[in-house]
Design a protein around this motif. Sequence first.
Motif, short mmCIF file in Angstrom:
data_model
loop_
_atom_site.label_atom_id
_atom_site.label_comp_id
_atom_site.label_asym_id
_atom_site.label_seq_id
_atom_site.Cartn_x
_atom_site.Cartn_y
_atom_site.Cartn_z
N THR A 88 -0.93 4.26 -1.43
CA THR A 88 -1.94 4.77 -0.51
C THR A 88 -1.30 5.66 0.55
O THR A 88 -1.77 6.77 0.82
CB THR A 88 -2.67 3.59 0.16
N ARG B 202 0.82 -1.21 0.00
CA ARG B 202 0.00 0.00 0.00
C ARG B 202 0.86 1.26 0.00
O ARG B 202 0.48 2.27 0.59
CB ARG B 202 -0.93 -0.01 1.21
N TYR C 29 -5.93 -0.80 5.36
CA TYR C 29 -5.27 -1.45 4.24
C TYR C 29 -6.03 -2.70 3.78
O TYR C 29 -6.12 -2.98 2.58
CB TYR C 29 -3.84 -1.83 4.60
#
Length: 307
Positions: free
Chosen positions: A177, A174, A266
């Motif tokens: 992100t 991630r 996540y």
Amino acid sequence: MSETDFTQLPDPGPAVFTAPLKRPAQVGDDWLEPAQHAYDSDEDAIWDDLFARQMDLLPGRAASTFLRGLDRLDLGRGGVPDFAAMSHNLGNLTGWSVVPVPMLIPDHVFFWHLANRRFPAGNFIRTRATFDYIQEPDVFHDVFGHVPMLTNPTYANYMQEYGRAGWKAMRYNRLKTLGALYWYTVEFGLIQEAEGLRAYGAGILSGPAEVLFCLDAQSPNRIMLNVDRVMRTDYVIDDLQPSYFVIESFEALYHDTVERDFDRLYRSLGNGFTYANTAVIDVDDVLHRGSQEYALRGGRGSGALPV
């Protein structure tokens, strides 16, 4: 990230993807240069000219924390600052230091340095030909844009926690992100102060066009920060931002991120971003809904005016 030992550079392991950057011969696994570059008079003059240009624009636009940090570190004394002297002052204030790196460094190494309260700064400065825009962050962006903010204890703690969080993001795949959170806070964040909106993001503070566009233009959105929403939002790396996110305080930023359960976040995310960088969604606390005229006209590549 109590499961990670940051006293030594952790091994990300074969299951974690890291960008395949070619490490220069003069640096080790930590990617630190043996010494800060010895800047010549022409390079010092570039720093001074960049500094003067920004200081013509930043009063009344830059966060008060940033302006105080500039003064406390005396970054306008002339020429590229000496990292050792700057780190001594910064260490007395918040326990941070500034360390020279040759270029963009791998994510896992960057996170490790932040987790240990070291800020990696590019060991080079742009040329006159790239005076207005340089794609890879140089010493002016890194030191002028980022380091004054590290004089604020709460913000300094936020940056350390971001470094620790980076290892968790890699394990979940991630990084994009978490990168969105960095982009919309550390690089392009705005803060609501008593006198109005002010910029604290380094990408804004180190460039003349962005500092005017983010606060004065009608094109971009200005939206109160929501961590989950921001981490689902795409971002543009080579043009002015279509949206800026605003915090109430650095204390609120710290608590809204450090106290968030990123494991659950996540696990809930799909591949890719949910929201475009121009989007305004129904849960947003919108301070200004932008016209997006600049982006709609094609942005920097089209020669559109940043209105």
